[in-house]
Scaffold this motif. Sequence first.
Motif, PDB file in Angstrom:
ATOM      1  N   PRO A  68       0.842  -1.202   0.000  1.00 45.58           N
ATOM      2  CA  PRO A  68       0.000   0.000   0.000  1.00 45.58           C
ATOM      3  C   PRO A  68       0.871   1.244   0.000  1.00 45.58           C
ATOM      4  O   PRO A  68       1.893   1.314   0.685  1.00 45.58           O
ATOM      5  N   ARG A  69       0.438   2.212  -0.772  1.00 49.72           N
ATOM      6  CA  ARG A  69       1.198   3.456  -0.865  1.00 49.72           C
ATOM      7  C   ARG A  69       0.797   4.396   0.258  1.00 49.72           C
ATOM      8  O   ARG A  69      -0.336   4.432   0.686  1.00 49.72           O
ATOM      9  N   SER A  70       1.745   5.148   0.707  1.00 48.06           N
ATOM     10  CA  SER A  70       1.488   6.131   1.741  1.00 48.06           C
ATOM     11  C   SER A  70       0.700   7.286   1.147  1.00 48.06           C
ATOM     12  O   SER A  70       0.810   7.607  -0.045  1.00 48.06           O
ATOM     13  N   ARG A  71      -0.102   7.927   1.984  1.00 46.45           N
ATOM     14  CA  ARG A  71      -0.865   9.070   1.457  1.00 46.45           C
ATOM     15  C   ARG A  71       0.048  10.254   1.194  1.00 46.45           C
ATOM     16  O   ARG A  71      -0.325  11.203   0.540  1.00 46.45           O
ATOM     17  N   TRP A  72       1.263  10.175   1.719  1.00 46.21           N
ATOM     18  CA  TRP A  72       2.218  11.261   1.499  1.00 46.21           C
ATOM     19  C   TRP A  72       3.064  11.031   0.249  1.00 46.21           C
ATOM     20  O   TRP A  72       3.835  11.892  -0.153  1.00 46.21           O
ATOM     21  N   ALA A  73       2.924   9.883  -0.380  1.00 47.04           N
ATOM     22  CA  ALA A  73       3.810   9.530  -1.488  1.00 47.04           C
ATOM     23  C   ALA A  73       3.586  10.400  -2.713  1.00 47.04           C
ATOM     24  O   ALA A  73       4.520  10.661  -3.473  1.00 47.04           O
TER      25      ALA A  73
END
Length: 113
Positions: A68-73
């Motif tokens: 899962p990708r970070s929301r900050w990515a």
Amino acid sequence: MKLILCAALAATCGTAGAAVNKCVDPEGHVLYTDVDCPQGATMQAQEDERPDVQAAPPVLPPVTTPAPRSRWADLPRPLVRKASIDMTTLKAAHENMQLEEALHKSRRLLTSR
């Protein structure tokens, strides 16, 4: 020490595949041995008692799911500029700081009188 251990393991591995004799005495007791049967016991033919080995099921590749990708990515990142300062700029900045320090010293001396 390791050599002795390896030699001992190699010597015991040779006896692991030794033949096993099944001896049945007149009373019907069964004796499994790797030497000849004792007197009065009869040796029976040893049948292969190993279960049929089935072919192993095929090994499937592991299921990989993306992490899962970070929301900050996906946030915009600031531009990174490489600092390229030459020696003349550094010398000028040093002289400027020395002049400002001298000016502050003189102001402090005047205010303290």
